[in-house]
Design an enzyme around this catalytic site. Structure first.
Site: not given
Ligand code: NAP
Ligand code: GDD
Length: 337
Positions: A11-13, A85-86, A88, A129, A131, A153, A157, A188
């Site tokens: 919920i904090t994310g 939660a993950a 992530s 995801s 991913e 990761y 998933k 973010r």
């Molecule tokens: P986020 O901002 O990184 O939030 C992750 C959340 O998980 C935070 O609340 C964190 O708590 C909690 N958490 C991590 N490890 C934990 C643990 N061991 N025990 C309890 N809580 C824990 O991620 P988000 O972007 O909101 O994404 C939410 C979910 O969707 C994740 O599962 C992510 O993998 C998945 N997802 C995200 C995307 C995307 O693009 N954003 C896309 C596809 C899937 P703390 O605040 O305490 O660290």
């Molecule tokens: N983080 C990061 N930092 N990524 C970079 C950078 C950098 O300096 N430079 C290039 N990239 C490229 C990464 O290699 C990747 O190809 C792309 O930018 C996106 O990286 P992120 O923003 O870290 O996201 P992600 O795609 O790896 O993962 C996110 O999306 C997933 C869904 O496809 C996360 O939110 C995952 O939790 C989520 O599942």
């Protein structure tokens, strides 16, 4: 009808905070699992929830502890459980494979197993995801595309996805998988590339930095807005039968496109500030992700409205405001960040 009770892990994310707002607006009683440190340092750790904190019920626990999850679920007896939660951050999963696999796989398994015995009628959402597709055989990817994850990761998933499907098929749990493509917002985390770029540009404008160091600029992603994606999570759980859905915009852009939009809007030449750092490349990269969300459009009536440029400008405007600088070009701003 009595008030529905929702339980959100993570919920904090970013997503957890938008989802909590959405559920409160629908009159749910909203409970969240938070790590103990969050309760000790609420100003920082609960910052995304600042405006709604008093309306939420927090329970301390962690993905690593079956006992804490079992205890909390027993107390809440939720109608709907959103498992967000993950660990992530994909980059971090290359540094610490073990924590990523343990927290992400076991956490999902603990929740499903506890729900099966405590609240078998609870609707369950798993945050799958794009991913999971990794090095995909086809573009765009849909619910039938084969998984080929490229990081622990992604592997964690896929395991969570299969556990969720198995609990649905074996024990009749009403469990759904969302396969969400990248979604961003002004909430973010700063380690993800879009936010790293928009906050980096804002810091340059504020005179606090003179570079943004990046890895692979050629990677392409399908980027949408988190506020719209959490609405899809809720819609999935309102369907008569549990199922799995891809959520995406269908549009792809490169990291270089993010750079260009953000620096252009700030009136800066990105070539002077972006440093390409080989150390930031991943050992195995996902080059292109592009989602086909036609099933969600058809069955959930879900459609994204916020497009790439608008998303990046909203994030940039927010980061500039936080740094006390205004954009000369008057990039788009949103009062509901
Ligand atoms: P986020 O901002 O990184 O939030 C992750 C959340 O998980 C935070 O609340 C964190 O708590 C909690 N958490 C991590 N490890 C934990 C643990 N061991 N025990 C309890 N809580 C824990 O991620 P988000 O972007 O909101 O994404 C939410 C979910 O969707 C994740 O599962 C992510 O993998 C998945 N997802 C995200 C995307 C995307 O693009 N954003 C896309 C596809 C899937 P703390 O605040 O305490 O660290
Ligand atoms: N983080 C990061 N930092 N990524 C970079 C950078 C950098 O300096 N430079 C290039 N990239 C490229 C990464 O290699 C990747 O190809 C792309 O930018 C996106 O990286 P992120 O923003 O870290 O996201 P992600 O795609 O790896 O993962 C996110 O999306 C997933 C869904 O496809 C996360 O939110 C995952 O939790 C989520 O599942």
């Amino acid at each position: 009808m009595s008030q529905k009770r929702a339980f959100i892990t993570g919920i904090t994310g970013q997503d957890g905070s938008y989802l909590a707002e959405l559920l409160l607006s629908k009159d749910y009683e909203v409970h969240g699992l938070v790590r103990r440190v969050a309760l000790e340092d609420p100003e920082n750790r609960l910052s995304r929830l600042a405006s709604i904190r008093s309306q939420l019920h927090f329970h301390s626990g962690s993905l690593e502890s079956y006992a804490s999850i079992h205890h909390v679920l027993g107390r809440i007896q939720p109608d709907e459980c959103y498992h967000l939660a993950a660990q992530s951050f994909v980059t971090y999963s290359f540094d610490d494979e073990f924590t990523t696999l343990q927290a992400n796989i076991n956490g999902t398994h603990y929740l499903l197993s506890a729900l099966k015995s405590i609240a078998p009628n609870c609707l369950f959402y798993f945050a799958g995801s794009s991913e999971m597709f990794g090095q995909a055989d086809e573009v765009p990817q849909n619910e039938r595309t084969r998984f080929h994850p490229r990081s622990t990761y992604g592997i964690s998933k896929v395991a969570g996805f299969e556990l969720t499907r198995n609990y649905r098929e074996a024990y009749g749990l009403r469990a759904c998988n969302g396969i969400l493509f990248n979604h961003e917002s002004p909430r973010r985390g700063f380690e993800f590339v879009t936010r790293k770029i928009t906050s980096g540009v804002a810091r340059i404008l504020a005179g606090k930095s003179d570079e943004v160091r990046l890895g692979n600029l050629e990677a392409r992603r399908d980027w949408g807005h988190a506020r719209e994606y959490v609405a899809a999570m809720w819609l999935m759980l309102q369907q008569p039968e549990p199922d799995d859905y891809v959520i995406a915009t269908g549009e792809t852009h490169s990291v270089a496109d993010v750079v260009e939009v953000a620096f252009d809007a700030a009136g800066l030449d990105w070539r002077k500030y972006v440093v390409c750092d080989r150390d930031l490349h991943r050992p195995s990269e996902v080059n292109v992700l592009s989602g086909d969300a036609s099933k969600a459009r058809r069955e959930l009536g879900w459609e994204p409205r916020i497009h790439f440029r608008e998303l990046i400008l909203e994030m940039l405007a927010h980061d500039c405001q936080a740094q006390g600088v205004t954009l000369a070009t008057g990039a788009w701003t949103d009062s509901k960040q």
